[in-house]
Write a protein that holds these residues in place. Structure first.
Motif, PDB file in Angstrom:
ATOM      1  N   ALA A  41       0.817  -1.213   0.000  1.00 37.41           N
ATOM      2  CA  ALA A  41       0.000   0.000   0.000  1.00 37.41           C
ATOM      3  C   ALA A  41       0.854   1.267   0.000  1.00 37.41           C
ATOM      4  O   ALA A  41       0.512   2.246  -0.667  1.00 37.41           O
ATOM      5  N   ALA A  42       1.967   1.265   0.711  1.00 37.53           N
ATOM      6  CA  ALA A  42       2.813   2.458   0.779  1.00 37.53           C
ATOM      7  C   ALA A  42       3.413   2.798  -0.583  1.00 37.53           C
ATOM      8  O   ALA A  42       3.449   3.960  -0.983  1.00 37.53           O
ATOM      9  N   GLY A  43       3.857   1.787  -1.289  1.00 33.53           N
ATOM     10  CA  GLY A  43       4.415   2.015  -2.623  1.00 33.53           C
ATOM     11  C   GLY A  43       3.359   2.492  -3.600  1.00 33.53           C
ATOM     12  O   GLY A  43       3.622   3.344  -4.457  1.00 33.53           O
ATOM     13  N   GLU A  44       2.153   1.966  -3.454  1.00 37.45           N
ATOM     14  CA  GLU A  44       1.052   2.383  -4.326  1.00 37.45           C
ATOM     15  C   GLU A  44       0.647   3.828  -4.031  1.00 37.45           C
ATOM     16  O   GLU A  44       0.227   4.556  -4.921  1.00 37.45           O
ATOM     17  N   ALA A  45       0.769   4.255  -2.780  1.00 36.31           N
ATOM     18  CA  ALA A  45       0.427   5.630  -2.411  1.00 36.31           C
ATOM     19  C   ALA A  45       1.316   6.622  -3.164  1.00 36.31           C
ATOM     20  O   ALA A  45       0.840   7.660  -3.623  1.00 36.31           O
ATOM     21  N   ALA A  46       2.577   6.294  -3.313  1.00 32.95           N
ATOM     22  CA  ALA A  46       3.484   7.161  -4.074  1.00 32.95           C
ATOM     23  C   ALA A  46       3.055   7.213  -5.543  1.00 32.95           C
ATOM     24  O   ALA A  46       3.082   8.283  -6.163  1.00 32.95           O
ATOM     25  N   SER A  47       2.638   6.086  -6.078  1.00 34.59           N
ATOM     26  CA  SER A  47       2.157   6.051  -7.462  1.00 34.59           C
ATOM     27  C   SER A  47       0.898   6.896  -7.624  1.00 34.59           C
ATOM     28  O   SER A  47       0.740   7.602  -8.624  1.00 34.59           O
ATOM     29  N   VAL A 109      -8.727  11.324  -2.637  1.00 33.98           N
ATOM     30  CA  VAL A 109      -7.974  10.090  -2.385  1.00 33.98           C
ATOM     31  C   VAL A 109      -6.572  10.425  -1.895  1.00 33.98           C
ATOM     32  O   VAL A 109      -6.093   9.855  -0.910  1.00 33.98           O
ATOM     33  N   VAL A 110      -5.916  11.369  -2.564  1.00 33.69           N
ATOM     34  CA  VAL A 110      -4.563  11.762  -2.163  1.00 33.69           C
ATOM     35  C   VAL A 110      -4.576  12.317  -0.735  1.00 33.69           C
ATOM     36  O   VAL A 110      -3.693  11.998   0.074  1.00 33.69           O
ATOM     37  N   ALA A 111      -5.588  13.113  -0.414  1.00 32.84           N
ATOM     38  CA  ALA A 111      -5.687  13.668   0.937  1.00 32.84           C
ATOM     39  C   ALA A 111      -5.894  12.564   1.969  1.00 32.84           C
ATOM     40  O   ALA A 111      -5.296  12.606   3.057  1.00 32.84           O
ATOM     41  N   SER A 112      -6.707  11.571   1.634  1.00 27.53           N
ATOM     42  CA  SER A 112      -6.931  10.485   2.584  1.00 27.53           C
ATOM     43  C   SER A 112      -5.667   9.654   2.779  1.00 27.53           C
ATOM     44  O   SER A 112      -5.436   9.122   3.854  1.00 27.53           O
ATOM     45  N   LEU A 113      -4.848   9.569   1.745  1.00 29.69           N
ATOM     46  CA  LEU A 113      -3.582   8.830   1.864  1.00 29.69           C
ATOM     47  C   LEU A 113      -2.535   9.614   2.646  1.00 29.69           C
ATOM     48  O   LEU A 113      -1.583   9.033   3.151  1.00 29.69           O
ATOM     49  N   ALA A 114      -2.744  10.915   2.750  1.00 32.04           N
ATOM     50  CA  ALA A 114      -1.769  11.761   3.441  1.00 32.04           C
ATOM     51  C   ALA A 114      -1.925  11.718   4.956  1.00 32.04           C
ATOM     52  O   ALA A 114      -1.296  12.493   5.655  1.00 32.04           O
ATOM     53  N   GLY A 115      -2.774  10.810   5.437  1.00 32.08           N
ATOM     54  CA  GLY A 115      -2.871  10.654   6.883  1.00 32.08           C
ATOM     55  C   GLY A 115      -4.224  10.982   7.456  1.00 32.08           C
ATOM     56  O   GLY A 115      -4.343  11.148   8.661  1.00 32.08           O
ATOM     57  N   ALA A 116      -5.226  11.094   6.632  1.00 31.20           N
ATOM     58  CA  ALA A 116      -6.564  11.359   7.145  1.00 31.20           C
ATOM     59  C   ALA A 116      -7.079  10.124   7.885  1.00 31.20           C
ATOM     60  O   ALA A 116      -6.498   9.050   7.821  1.00 31.20           O
ATOM     61  N   ALA A 117      -8.181  10.283   8.538  1.00 31.39           N
ATOM     62  CA  ALA A 117      -8.759   9.197   9.348  1.00 31.39           C
ATOM     63  C   ALA A 117      -9.224   8.042   8.480  1.00 31.39           C
ATOM     64  O   ALA A 117      -9.401   8.180   7.277  1.00 31.39           O
ATOM     65  N   ASP A 118      -9.441   6.894   9.136  1.00 34.64           N
ATOM     66  CA  ASP A 118      -9.922   5.707   8.424  1.00 34.64           C
ATOM     67  C   ASP A 118     -11.255   5.959   7.743  1.00 34.64           C
ATOM     68  O   ASP A 118     -11.543   5.395   6.698  1.00 34.64           O
TER      69      ASP A 118
END
Length: 159
Positions: A41-47, A109-118
């Motif tokens: 998931a972490a690698g996909e977040a960068a993509s 989506v990008v904002a949620s990946l940046a550390g937003a809540a579940d």
């Protein structure tokens, strides 16, 4: 002059619209993987962040496509042609789909990946179906515009 403007129009379409279409189309699949739990998931977040940035930048460059297209049409004297007017209307619709439906959902989506809540991640994951449909519509609109530009039904310029 017409050939020069037409060349710029086609180059702008290939260089700008191609990448934005591909990046937007790849985004939902990568986002789904990034929002899922798992080691990749972490690698996909960068993509996902990269695809979002590509979509933004090339969407801005995409403005050149209708600008050069209108210039070409004026030089060729085909501004009143039905195929051109239809293409311009479809181009505006495609731009609206990108600006109103695709980019805001990608940003969420990008904002949620940046550390937003579940809860935000779940909301972003739920919006991926609409995002997928929106990117498909965007791609379809550009495909129709491309066909109209090539076929030019009713054109008398024979160029």
């Amino acid at each position: 002059m017409a050939k020069f403007l037409l060349s710029l129009h086609v180059l702008a379409a290939v260089i700008a619209i191609g990448p934005v279409t591909v990046a937007a189309s790849m985004f939902p699949r990568k986002a789904r993987a990034a929002l899922a739990d798992g080691p990749e998931a972490a690698g996909e977040a960068a993509s996902v962040r990269t695809l979002y940035r590509i979509t933004q930048v090339y969407a801005a460059l995409g403005v050149l496509v209708p600008v050069f297209g209108i210039g070409t049409a004026q030089v060729m004297g085909v501004m009143g042609s039905a195929w051109l007017i239809t293409s311009l209307v479809l181009t505006v619709i495609a731009a609206l789909v990108l600006l109103v439906l695709v980019l805001p959902r990608q940003e969420a989506v990008v904002a949620s990946l940046a550390g937003a809540a579940d809860a935000d991640a779940a909301k972003a994951l739920g919006g991926l179906k609409l995002l997928t449909m929106s990117t498909g519509l965007f791609s379809l609109l550009w495909a129709v515009v491309t066909v109209l530009m090539v076929v030019r039904p009713g054109s008398t310029t024979h160029a």
